[in-house]
Design a protein around this motif. Structure first.
Motif, PDB file in Angstrom:
ATOM      1  N   ASP A 241       0.829  -1.209   0.000  1.00  0.00           N
ATOM      2  CA  ASP A 241       0.000   0.000   0.000  1.00  0.00           C
ATOM      3  C   ASP A 241       0.861   1.257   0.000  1.00  0.00           C
ATOM      4  O   ASP A 241       0.559   2.231  -0.707  1.00  0.00           O
ATOM      5  CB  ASP A 241      -0.934   0.005   1.213  1.00  0.00           C
ATOM      6  CG  ASP A 241      -2.123  -0.919   1.030  1.00  0.00           C
ATOM      7  OD1 ASP A 241      -2.461  -1.186  -0.133  1.00  0.00           O
ATOM      8  OD2 ASP A 241      -2.697  -1.369   2.034  1.00  0.00           O
ATOM      9  N   ARG A 244       2.269   1.656  -3.473  1.00  0.00           N
ATOM     10  CA  ARG A 244       1.230   2.068  -4.420  1.00  0.00           C
ATOM     11  C   ARG A 244       0.960   3.565  -4.307  1.00  0.00           C
ATOM     12  O   ARG A 244       0.843   4.264  -5.327  1.00  0.00           O
ATOM     13  CB  ARG A 244      -0.061   1.288  -4.150  1.00  0.00           C
ATOM     14  CG  ARG A 244      -1.264   1.770  -4.973  1.00  0.00           C
ATOM     15  CD  ARG A 244      -2.539   1.084  -4.546  1.00  0.00           C
ATOM     16  NE  ARG A 244      -2.842   1.287  -3.141  1.00  0.00           N
ATOM     17  CZ  ARG A 244      -3.389   2.409  -2.641  1.00  0.00           C
ATOM     18  NH1 ARG A 244      -3.676   3.437  -3.444  1.00  0.00           N
ATOM     19  NH2 ARG A 244      -3.662   2.495  -1.359  1.00  0.00           N
ATOM     20  N   GLU A 354      -3.991  10.301   0.546  1.00  0.00           N
ATOM     21  CA  GLU A 354      -3.662   9.077   1.285  1.00  0.00           C
ATOM     22  C   GLU A 354      -2.290   9.195   1.947  1.00  0.00           C
ATOM     23  O   GLU A 354      -2.107   8.830   3.116  1.00  0.00           O
ATOM     24  CB  GLU A 354      -3.673   7.877   0.343  1.00  0.00           C
ATOM     25  CG  GLU A 354      -5.048   7.380  -0.043  1.00  0.00           C
ATOM     26  CD  GLU A 354      -4.965   6.062  -0.794  1.00  0.00           C
ATOM     27  OE1 GLU A 354      -4.972   5.003  -0.125  1.00  0.00           O
ATOM     28  OE2 GLU A 354      -4.864   6.089  -2.039  1.00  0.00           O
TER      29      GLU A 354
END
Length: 432
Positions: A241, A244, A354
């Protein structure tokens, strides 16, 4: 091919792609005025560095292709993204902190003023803006400080827009915008009193390259202050994650590779700078996060005008932009690749949010450094010169003192001899 020939070709292509003199109006007017074939080619050129490459399995050769072609990749990125940036963010392409009651554009300007304060910029100073975009920060800092600002940029379209805006506000004689690669700056050594960069040097394939060029063009004792895009110590490259998110930021923002804050700090020291301060401004207790406009949270807007900025980043706002741009592309008014560009920038926004929430990424790692080594050398040499001068004076004085002493001794000896002779003469006369 020489650099001048390459620059001429870039400018000719930019004029054909963007139709410099004809472009005007908002986003839709600009994208529908592009040369359709040229724009499509630019989009394809940028995407070939990224598409279908898994960030967890990408080879070192594929990464090196981006690093070695960073100029072409970054130039392509801003050829397709600049109009979308201006539509969504204004003419200063950077993030900032937000204080209660402060509007979006006030916060952007304050962030620029804070950087100028770190540099202690004074009227009349010669200042370099590395990676100046369309010149928003350069104009703001010029007006705020009274200094002369030179903007360096490798994208002809952005240079054109920066020059045009400077004329519009009457700053054409106080600003200058130069075409050039910040890894090989077209300036003589020791040219500028101060240098700054705002979220631009992250496009460098190697940080020592751009920092070293800043060190070279900065005058002895000058200061370099800049906001750097970095990943933090929380980033774990083995975490799928995390990788990414960081890869999404790199891909959607035209960055060959993001480095950790510690790497950036060490790179600054490696080229000879003395670091005055280093501070991640994203680590704060602000009630409103630096990434709030990208979240599309209308409840955090500070004034009625901010609603328009934030609305564009909401799910519905992005849907409207996608539908309009996609529709124009489908009927042939907008060039092929326009919708893909919009989707790329949406990826950028999502990954930045994010990364910000998890603390993996910061767009405002503020580093302030000085060419103290040069200044210390100059001071040391000056001290040696003064010491030598004073020392020479002392030696001369000592020699003069010795000369005076010898002279006095000689005179005393003469007087003594004369006295002795006179005494002998008197005694002789008495005997007589």
């Amino acid at each position: 091919m020489t650099s001048s020939q390459s620059f001429e070709e870039d400018l000719a292509f930019s004029k054909a792609l963007h139709k410099h003199e004809a472009e005007s109006g908002g986003l839709l007017a600009k994208i529908t005025s592009k040369d359709k074939e040229a724009f499509s080619n630019v989009v394809n050129n940028y995407m070939r560095y990224w598409v279908d490459k898994d960030p967890m399995s990408e080879t070192e050769e594929e990464k090196e292709a981006r690093r070695s072609n960073y100029t072409n990749m970054t130039n392509s990125y801003y050829n397709i993204a600049t109009d979308f940036y201006e539509y969504g963010w204004g003419e200063s392409f950077h993030f900032c902190r937000f204080y209660p009651g402060e509007t979006f554009y006030q916060a952007i300007a304050r962030h620029e003023h804070y950087l100028a304060m770190q540099l202690n910029i004074k009227p009349g100073m010669k200042v370099l803006d590395v990676g100046c975009g369309v010149g928003g920060p350069a104009r703001e800092i010029c007006q705020f400080t009274g200094a002369h600002i030179t903007g360096l940029n490798n994208n002809d379209y952005q240079i054109y827009r920066a020059m045009k805006s400077a004329v519009k506000v009457g700053l054409e004689n106080k600003t200058n915008f130069i075409k050039g690669d910040f890894m090989e700056m077209p300036f003589e050594d020791n040219t500028f009193d101060a240098v700054y960069a705002i979220e631009a040097t992250c496009h460098a394939p190697k940080l020592e390259g751009v920092y070293g060029e800043v060190f070279r063009v900065l005058k002895p004792g000058g200061t370099f202050a800049f906001y750097e895009w970095c990943v933090t110590d929380k980033f774990d490259p083995t975490n799928i994650d995390h990788r990414r998110i960081v890869r999404g930021i790199e891909y959607a923002d035209g960055i060959p590779e993001l480095f950790k804050t510690s790497v950036a700090l060490q790179a600054l020291k490696n080229v000879g700078f003395e670091v005055i301060s280093a501070d991640d401004l994203a680590l704060n207790d602000d009630r409103t996060s630096w990434y709030y406009p990208l979240e599309g949270n209308m409840g955090k807007a500070q004034c009625i005008w901010d609603f328009f900025t934030v609305f564009r980043m909401t799910h519905f706002g992005k849907f409207c932009t996608r539908a309009l741009v996609g529709g124009l592309e489908k009927v042939g008014f907008a060039p092929t690749g326009s919708l893909q560009t919009q989707r790329v920038l949406e990826t950028a926004g999502d990954c930045l949010v994010e990364g910000g929430r998890l603390g993996l990424f910061t767009p405002m790692y503020l580093m302030v450094a000085s060419d103290i080594a040069h200044r210390t050398l100059v001071i040391a040499l000056a001290g040696i010169a003064v010491y030598s001068f004073v020392g020479a004076g002392v030696m001369i004085n000592r020699r003069l003192d010795k000369s005076k002493e010898m002279y006095i001794r000689q005179e005393l000896q003469k007087i003594s001899q004369d006295t002795s002779q006179n005494s002998e003469s008197i005694l002789t006369d008495d005997n007589v």
